[in-house]
Design a protein around this motif. Sequence first.
Motif, PDB file in Angstrom:
ATOM      1  N   SER A   1       0.638  -5.030  -5.571  1.00  0.00           N
ATOM      2  CA  SER A   1       1.872  -4.739  -4.849  1.00  0.00           C
ATOM      3  C   SER A   1       1.999  -5.708  -3.688  1.00  0.00           C
ATOM      4  O   SER A   1       1.001  -6.194  -3.163  1.00  0.00           O
ATOM      5  N   GLU A   2       3.230  -5.961  -3.290  1.00  0.00           N
ATOM      6  CA  GLU A   2       3.466  -6.890  -2.184  1.00  0.00           C
ATOM      7  C   GLU A   2       2.873  -6.348  -0.886  1.00  0.00           C
ATOM      8  O   GLU A   2       2.299  -7.098  -0.098  1.00  0.00           O
ATOM      9  N   GLN A   3       3.002  -5.057  -0.645  1.00  0.00           N
ATOM     10  CA  GLN A   3       2.459  -4.489   0.583  1.00  0.00           C
ATOM     11  C   GLN A   3       0.937  -4.622   0.619  1.00  0.00           C
ATOM     12  O   GLN A   3       0.362  -4.995   1.645  1.00  0.00           O
ATOM     13  N   THR A   4       0.275  -4.374  -0.499  1.00  0.00           N
ATOM     14  CA  THR A   4      -1.183  -4.518  -0.557  1.00  0.00           C
ATOM     15  C   THR A   4      -1.575  -5.964  -0.318  1.00  0.00           C
ATOM     16  O   THR A   4      -2.527  -6.253   0.403  1.00  0.00           O
ATOM     17  N   ARG A   5      -0.818  -6.882  -0.904  1.00  0.00           N
ATOM     18  CA  ARG A   5      -1.059  -8.313  -0.674  1.00  0.00           C
ATOM     19  C   ARG A   5      -0.929  -8.641   0.805  1.00  0.00           C
ATOM     20  O   ARG A   5      -1.753  -9.338   1.374  1.00  0.00           O
ATOM     21  N   ASN A   6       0.107  -8.125   1.459  1.00  0.00           N
ATOM     22  CA  ASN A   6       0.333  -8.402   2.875  1.00  0.00           C
ATOM     23  C   ASN A   6      -0.774  -7.817   3.757  1.00  0.00           C
ATOM     24  O   ASN A   6      -1.231  -8.464   4.698  1.00  0.00           O
ATOM     25  N   ILE A   7      -1.204  -6.634   3.449  1.00  0.00           N
ATOM     26  CA  ILE A   7      -2.300  -5.997   4.194  1.00  0.00           C
ATOM     27  C   ILE A   7      -3.576  -6.813   4.023  1.00  0.00           C
ATOM     28  O   ILE A   7      -4.295  -7.072   4.985  1.00  0.00           O
TER      29      ILE A   7
ATOM     30  N   GLN B   1       1.317   6.924   8.131  1.00  0.00           N
ATOM     31  CA  GLN B   1       0.208   5.975   8.126  1.00  0.00           C
ATOM     32  C   GLN B   1      -0.521   5.995   6.776  1.00  0.00           C
ATOM     33  O   GLN B   1      -0.786   7.063   6.221  1.00  0.00           O
ATOM     34  N   ILE B   2      -0.815   4.831   6.271  1.00  0.00           N
ATOM     35  CA  ILE B   2      -1.574   4.688   5.026  1.00  0.00           C
ATOM     36  C   ILE B   2      -2.999   5.174   5.280  1.00  0.00           C
ATOM     37  O   ILE B   2      -3.607   4.838   6.294  1.00  0.00           O
ATOM     38  N   GLN B   3      -3.534   5.938   4.365  1.00  0.00           N
ATOM     39  CA  GLN B   3      -4.863   6.518   4.542  1.00  0.00           C
ATOM     40  C   GLN B   3      -5.969   5.740   3.837  1.00  0.00           C
ATOM     41  O   GLN B   3      -7.107   5.740   4.280  1.00  0.00           O
ATOM     42  N   LYS B   4      -5.638   5.082   2.728  1.00  0.00           N
ATOM     43  CA  LYS B   4      -6.648   4.303   2.007  1.00  0.00           C
ATOM     44  C   LYS B   4      -5.977   3.131   1.306  1.00  0.00           C
ATOM     45  O   LYS B   4      -4.775   3.147   1.067  1.00  0.00           O
ATOM     46  N   ILE B   5      -6.807   2.158   0.991  1.00  0.00           N
ATOM     47  CA  ILE B   5      -6.279   0.968   0.339  1.00  0.00           C
ATOM     48  C   ILE B   5      -5.706   1.335  -1.028  1.00  0.00           C
ATOM     49  O   ILE B   5      -6.259   2.187  -1.729  1.00  0.00           O
ATOM     50  N   SER B   6      -4.635   0.686  -1.372  1.00  0.00           N
ATOM     51  CA  SER B   6      -3.930   0.964  -2.617  1.00  0.00           C
ATOM     52  C   SER B   6      -4.810   0.690  -3.842  1.00  0.00           C
ATOM     53  O   SER B   6      -5.680  -0.186  -3.817  1.00  0.00           O
ATOM     54  N   HIS B   7      -4.535   1.407  -4.895  1.00  0.00           N
ATOM     55  CA  HIS B   7      -5.224   1.161  -6.169  1.00  0.00           C
ATOM     56  C   HIS B   7      -4.938  -0.254  -6.667  1.00  0.00           C
ATOM     57  O   HIS B   7      -5.718  -0.811  -7.434  1.00  0.00           O
ATOM     58  N   ALA B   8      -3.822  -0.843  -6.222  1.00  0.00           N
ATOM     59  CA  ALA B   8      -3.484  -2.214  -6.620  1.00  0.00           C
ATOM     60  C   ALA B   8      -4.585  -3.183  -6.198  1.00  0.00           C
ATOM     61  O   ALA B   8      -4.880  -4.143  -6.911  1.00  0.00           O
ATOM     62  N   PHE B   9      -5.211  -2.939  -5.045  1.00  0.00           N
ATOM     63  CA  PHE B   9      -6.302  -3.795  -4.597  1.00  0.00           C
ATOM     64  C   PHE B   9      -7.460  -3.718  -5.591  1.00  0.00           C
ATOM     65  O   PHE B   9      -7.996  -4.743  -6.027  1.00  0.00           O
ATOM     66  N   TRP B  10      -7.833  -2.499  -5.942  1.00  0.00           N
ATOM     67  CA  TRP B  10      -8.976  -2.305  -6.850  1.00  0.00           C
ATOM     68  C   TRP B  10      -8.667  -2.830  -8.249  1.00  0.00           C
ATOM     69  O   TRP B  10      -9.544  -3.399  -8.910  1.00  0.00           O
ATOM     70  N   ARG B  11      -7.410  -2.682  -8.701  1.00  0.00           N
ATOM     71  CA  ARG B  11      -7.029  -3.234 -10.007  1.00  0.00           C
ATOM     72  C   ARG B  11      -7.151  -4.756  -9.991  1.00  0.00           C
ATOM     73  O   ARG B  11      -7.610  -5.358 -10.971  1.00  0.00           O
ATOM     74  N   SER B  12      -6.772  -5.388  -8.890  1.00  0.00           N
ATOM     75  CA  SER B  12      -6.886  -6.845  -8.781  1.00  0.00           C
ATOM     76  C   SER B  12      -8.343  -7.289  -8.812  1.00  0.00           C
ATOM     77  O   SER B  12      -8.689  -8.263  -9.483  1.00  0.00           O
TER      78      SER B  12
END
Length: 186
Positions: A1-7, A83-94
């Motif tokens: 996701s773009e937001q996960t990429r930005n974070i 507030q986001i509580q944990k890193i997105s699953h998109a990070f782990w999928r990547s």
Amino acid sequence: SEQTRNIALVSLDCGLRFGEIVKLQWGQIDTGSMTIRVVDPKGTKGTKSRTAFMTQRVKEMFEGLPQGNKTELVFKDREHGGQIQKISHAFWRSVDKLKLNEGVEDRRDKIVFHSLRHSYASNLVAAGADLYVVSQLLGHTDVTMSARYSHLRADSLRQAVANMEQQAQEPQKAEVIPLKKSENAN
């Protein structure tokens, strides 16, 4: 996701912890001076604030986001808006898709989100930053916390010894001052 990429980009290029990134408010972002004011980074009263410095690509990323008011979170939970509580699953999928942890048995060697912050520090050291500077940029309270990156500077250490050796071989220019014998000396 773009937001996960930005974070992830903020961690990789600015050295922020996940918890610091998800607490960022627009009033802490200054693209003009390319700084981020990291306030109370660990969420404890005794922790000092610090300034993080943006790379050009982080600046451009922030400028490309819809701006909010000064107290509005920069990165919000997409479902609840808070507030986001944990890193997105998109990070782990990547990480899985890139097979970054494939064959890695020791959990300490696995790629996790915090690995981006470690990469930031390693990149600073590789670029010649001393450990005190790295410590300050990471917000460490003690330079010994940054010592784990010292192994990356073996080439600099070798060069320091070579410089010392070369200087020792150069003729020393010193003025010889004759000592007068003291009248009271035996």
